[in-house]
Each structure stands twice: as structure tokens, then as C-alpha cells.
Design a protein around this motif. Structure first.
Motif, PDB file in Angstrom:
ATOM      1  N   LYS A   1      64.144  66.808  28.436  1.00 49.50           N
ATOM      2  CA  LYS A   1      62.755  67.247  28.610  1.00 49.50           C
ATOM      3  C   LYS A   1      61.775  66.193  28.090  1.00 49.50           C
ATOM      4  N   LEU A   2      62.114  65.538  26.979  1.00 47.51           N
ATOM      5  CA  LEU A   2      61.189  64.612  26.336  1.00 47.51           C
ATOM      6  C   LEU A   2      61.096  63.242  26.994  1.00 47.51           C
ATOM      7  N   VAL A   3      62.189  62.734  27.544  1.00 49.63           N
ATOM      8  CA  VAL A   3      62.183  61.369  28.085  1.00 49.63           C
ATOM      9  C   VAL A   3      61.063  61.155  29.096  1.00 49.63           C
ATOM     10  N   PRO A   4      60.899  62.008  30.112  1.00 52.47           N
ATOM     11  CA  PRO A   4      59.797  61.767  31.052  1.00 52.47           C
ATOM     12  C   PRO A   4      58.414  61.894  30.393  1.00 52.47           C
ATOM     13  N   LEU A   5      58.289  62.793  29.418  1.00 45.30           N
ATOM     14  CA  LEU A   5      57.009  62.949  28.721  1.00 45.30           C
ATOM     15  C   LEU A   5      56.667  61.703  27.909  1.00 45.30           C
ATOM     16  N   VAL A   6      57.668  61.151  27.247  1.00 44.70           N
ATOM     17  CA  VAL A   6      57.450  59.934  26.461  1.00 44.70           C
ATOM     18  C   VAL A   6      57.088  58.776  27.382  1.00 44.70           C
ATOM     19  N   ARG A   7      57.760  58.675  28.506  1.00 43.75           N
ATOM     20  CA  ARG A   7      57.417  57.609  29.463  1.00 43.75           C
ATOM     21  C   ARG A   7      55.973  57.769  29.939  1.00 43.75           C
ATOM     22  N   ASP A   8      55.544  58.997  30.170  1.00 41.89           N
ATOM     23  CA  ASP A   8      54.173  59.244  30.616  1.00 41.89           C
ATOM     24  C   ASP A   8      53.149  58.829  29.572  1.00 41.89           C
ATOM     25  N   PHE A   9      53.395  59.162  28.309  1.00 40.92           N
ATOM     26  CA  PHE A   9      52.364  58.799  27.345  1.00 40.92           C
ATOM     27  C   PHE A   9      52.438  57.357  26.890  1.00 40.92           C
ATOM     28  N   GLN A  10      53.449  56.623  27.303  1.00 43.57           N
ATOM     29  CA  GLN A  10      53.426  55.181  27.099  1.00 43.57           C
ATOM     30  C   GLN A  10      52.254  54.577  27.870  1.00 43.57           C
ATOM     31  N   ASP A  11      51.919  55.192  29.012  1.00 49.66           N
ATOM     32  CA  ASP A  11      50.754  54.740  29.766  1.00 49.66           C
ATOM     33  C   ASP A  11      49.478  54.887  28.948  1.00 49.66           C
ATOM     34  N   ASP A  12      49.370  55.962  28.175  1.00 47.00           N
ATOM     35  CA  ASP A  12      48.196  56.160  27.330  1.00 47.00           C
ATOM     36  C   ASP A  12      48.091  55.083  26.255  1.00 47.00           C
ATOM     37  N   ILE A  13      49.225  54.692  25.713  1.00 48.44           N
ATOM     38  CA  ILE A  13      49.239  53.684  24.657  1.00 48.44           C
ATOM     39  C   ILE A  13      48.721  52.350  25.185  1.00 48.44           C
ATOM     40  N   LEU A  14      49.019  52.048  26.439  1.00 47.36           N
ATOM     41  CA  LEU A  14      48.606  50.778  27.044  1.00 47.36           C
ATOM     42  C   LEU A  14      47.481  50.961  28.059  1.00 47.36           C
ATOM     43  N   SER A  15      46.695  52.012  27.895  1.00 50.63           N
ATOM     44  CA  SER A  15      45.685  52.378  28.901  1.00 50.63           C
ATOM     45  C   SER A  15      44.614  51.324  29.140  1.00 50.63           C
ATOM     46  N   GLY A  16      44.352  50.457  28.184  1.00 46.56           N
ATOM     47  CA  GLY A  16      43.317  49.444  28.365  1.00 46.56           C
ATOM     48  C   GLY A  16      43.776  48.225  29.130  1.00 46.56           C
ATOM     49  N   LEU A  17      45.019  48.214  29.555  1.00 47.92           N
ATOM     50  CA  LEU A  17      45.564  47.043  30.231  1.00 47.92           C
ATOM     51  C   LEU A  17      45.832  47.324  31.709  1.00 47.92           C
ATOM     52  N   SER A  18      45.614  46.299  32.530  1.00 43.50           N
ATOM     53  CA  SER A  18      45.967  46.410  33.945  1.00 43.50           C
ATOM     54  C   SER A  18      47.495  46.344  34.054  1.00 43.50           C
ATOM     55  N   ASP A  19      48.016  46.610  35.242  1.00 46.85           N
ATOM     56  CA  ASP A  19      49.464  46.550  35.442  1.00 46.85           C
ATOM     57  C   ASP A  19      50.015  45.161  35.127  1.00 46.85           C
ATOM     58  N   VAL A  20      49.294  44.131  35.547  1.00 49.20           N
ATOM     59  CA  VAL A  20      49.712  42.746  35.281  1.00 49.20           C
ATOM     60  C   VAL A  20      49.684  42.477  33.776  1.00 49.20           C
ATOM     61  N   GLU A  21      48.627  42.929  33.100  1.00 47.25           N
ATOM     62  CA  GLU A  21      48.516  42.733  31.651  1.00 47.25           C
ATOM     63  C   GLU A  21      49.598  43.500  30.900  1.00 47.25           C
ATOM     64  N   ARG A  22      49.923  44.705  31.360  1.00 47.26           N
ATOM     65  CA  ARG A  22      50.996  45.488  30.724  1.00 47.26           C
ATOM     66  C   ARG A  22      52.323  44.749  30.812  1.00 47.26           C
ATOM     67  N   ALA A  23      52.616  44.246  31.998  1.00 47.44           N
ATOM     68  CA  ALA A  23      53.867  43.513  32.182  1.00 47.44           C
ATOM     69  C   ALA A  23      53.905  42.294  31.259  1.00 47.44           C
ATOM     70  N   GLU A  24      52.794  41.571  31.163  1.00 48.05           N
ATOM     71  CA  GLU A  24      52.736  40.402  30.294  1.00 48.05           C
ATOM     72  C   GLU A  24      52.837  40.804  28.822  1.00 48.05           C
ATOM     73  N   PHE A  25      52.151  41.879  28.443  1.00 45.31           N
ATOM     74  CA  PHE A  25      52.220  42.363  27.061  1.00 45.31           C
ATOM     75  C   PHE A  25      53.663  42.721  26.693  1.00 45.31           C
ATOM     76  N   LEU A  26      54.327  43.460  27.564  1.00 44.51           N
ATOM     77  CA  LEU A  26      55.703  43.861  27.294  1.00 44.51           C
ATOM     78  C   LEU A  26      56.640  42.661  27.255  1.00 44.51           C
ATOM     79  N   ARG A  27      56.396  41.687  28.122  1.00 44.06           N
ATOM     80  CA  ARG A  27      57.211  40.469  28.101  1.00 44.06           C
ATOM     81  C   ARG A  27      57.033  39.736  26.773  1.00 44.06           C
ATOM     82  N   LEU A  28      55.774  39.585  26.332  1.00 44.83           N
ATOM     83  CA  LEU A  28      55.498  38.876  25.079  1.00 44.83           C
ATOM     84  C   LEU A  28      55.998  39.664  23.861  1.00 44.83           C
ATOM     85  N   ALA A  29      55.839  40.968  23.888  1.00 44.10           N
ATOM     86  CA  ALA A  29      56.318  41.789  22.770  1.00 44.10           C
ATOM     87  C   ALA A  29      57.841  41.696  22.654  1.00 44.10           C
ATOM     88  N   THR A  30      58.519  41.721  23.783  1.00 44.53           N
ATOM     89  CA  THR A  30      59.976  41.591  23.791  1.00 44.53           C
ATOM     90  C   THR A  30      60.384  40.217  23.269  1.00 44.53           C
TER      91      THR A  30
END
Length: 136
Positions: A87-116
Motif C-alpha cells: 500500500k505504501l510504495v505507490p504513495l511514497v513514490r507519489d510524494f517524492q514528486d512533492d519533495i522535488l516539486s520545484g524542479l522540471s523533469d530534466v532538472e529532477r533527472a540531473e539532481f538524482l544523477r548528481l545525488a547518486t
């Protein structure tokens, strides 16, 4: 309060991000022992027992003595824990979008790449390094 804890509270749950990570790792690694679990989620081996204690007291996981190493404890999800995680996995995936809401899709991908990249580079320096080899 973190976004994760806020959302869990809204759902009426007292679940921490570490508890969620532990449950997720247990499901992804059937037969995992408590010490390896700590490494898989990059959590301190000395305190993972408390995390598992709390999950066990909620009826979400159970521990048993390992057949080939009596010092080790195998951790597994209970049926209640498995259902809650599903039950929680899809909910957690959904609110990950809220955590990165200020970023475009391209910026999110770059942020995640750099964070990794940063996390991988600092892994060996951590007092609780992530175990990247599943055979460890």
C-alpha cells in the motif's frame, strides 16, 4: 517535520523513513539477516536492532535465528507488513514528486544523477556504508 513523516501522519501511521527503507529492503532481499539489512540501507549496525524492534512490536516484521549462524537473525515481513508495504510504495513514490516539486523533469533527472554520484563517492567514508554487493 519531514515530508515523509507528514504523509505518514496523514495516513494515521507512525512510520519513519528508516523503518520504510528497512521493510522495503527486507522484501527485496528475502532471507536477509539483520546485520546485512543495516548495510543494505546504509544504517548503523549498532542501532538497526531498535528499528527492527519497533517494526516487530507493530507486527510488521518477524525475526528468527539463522539456521547456519545462530548469532544471526533473519528478518522477514509478516503478512500485515507485506500488505502495508504494498500500500505504501505507490504513495511514497507519489510524494517524492512533492519533495522535488520545484524542479522540471530534466532538472529532477540531473539532481538524482548528481545525488547518486555524491552518495556513491562518499559511501566508503560513511560510518554505515551501503553494501552494494548483494553477496556481502
Amino acid at each position: 517535520m519531514s515530508v515523509f513523516q507528514e504523509r505518514m501522519k496523514e495516513l494515521g501511521l507512525t512510520m519513519t523513513s528508516v523503518q520504510f527503507a528497512a521493510m522495503y529492503a527486507v522484501k527485496a532481499n528475502p532471507g536477509i539477516d539483520q546485520a546485512r539489512l543495516a548495510g543494505v540501507i546504509a544504517y548503523d549496525r549498532a542501532t538497526i536492532g531498535g528499528v527492527i524492534d519497533r517494526l516487530e512490536s507493530k507486527g510488521l516484521v518477524e525475526r528468527r535465528v539463522c539456521d547456519h549462524d545462530r548469532r544471526a537473525r533473519i528478518v522477514s515481513l509478516t503478512s500485515e507488513g507485506d500488505a502495508l508495504l504494498d500500500k505504501l510504495v505507490p504513495l511514497v513514490r507519489d510524494f517524492q514528486d512533492d519533495i522535488l516539486s520545484g524542479l522540471s523533469d530534466v532538472e529532477r533527472a540531473e539532481f538524482l544523477r548528481l545525488a547518486t554520484k555524491a552518495a556513491d563517492a562518499g559511501n566508503d567514508l560513511s560510518r554505515a556504508p551501503l553494501i552494494l554487493d548483494k553477496k556481502a
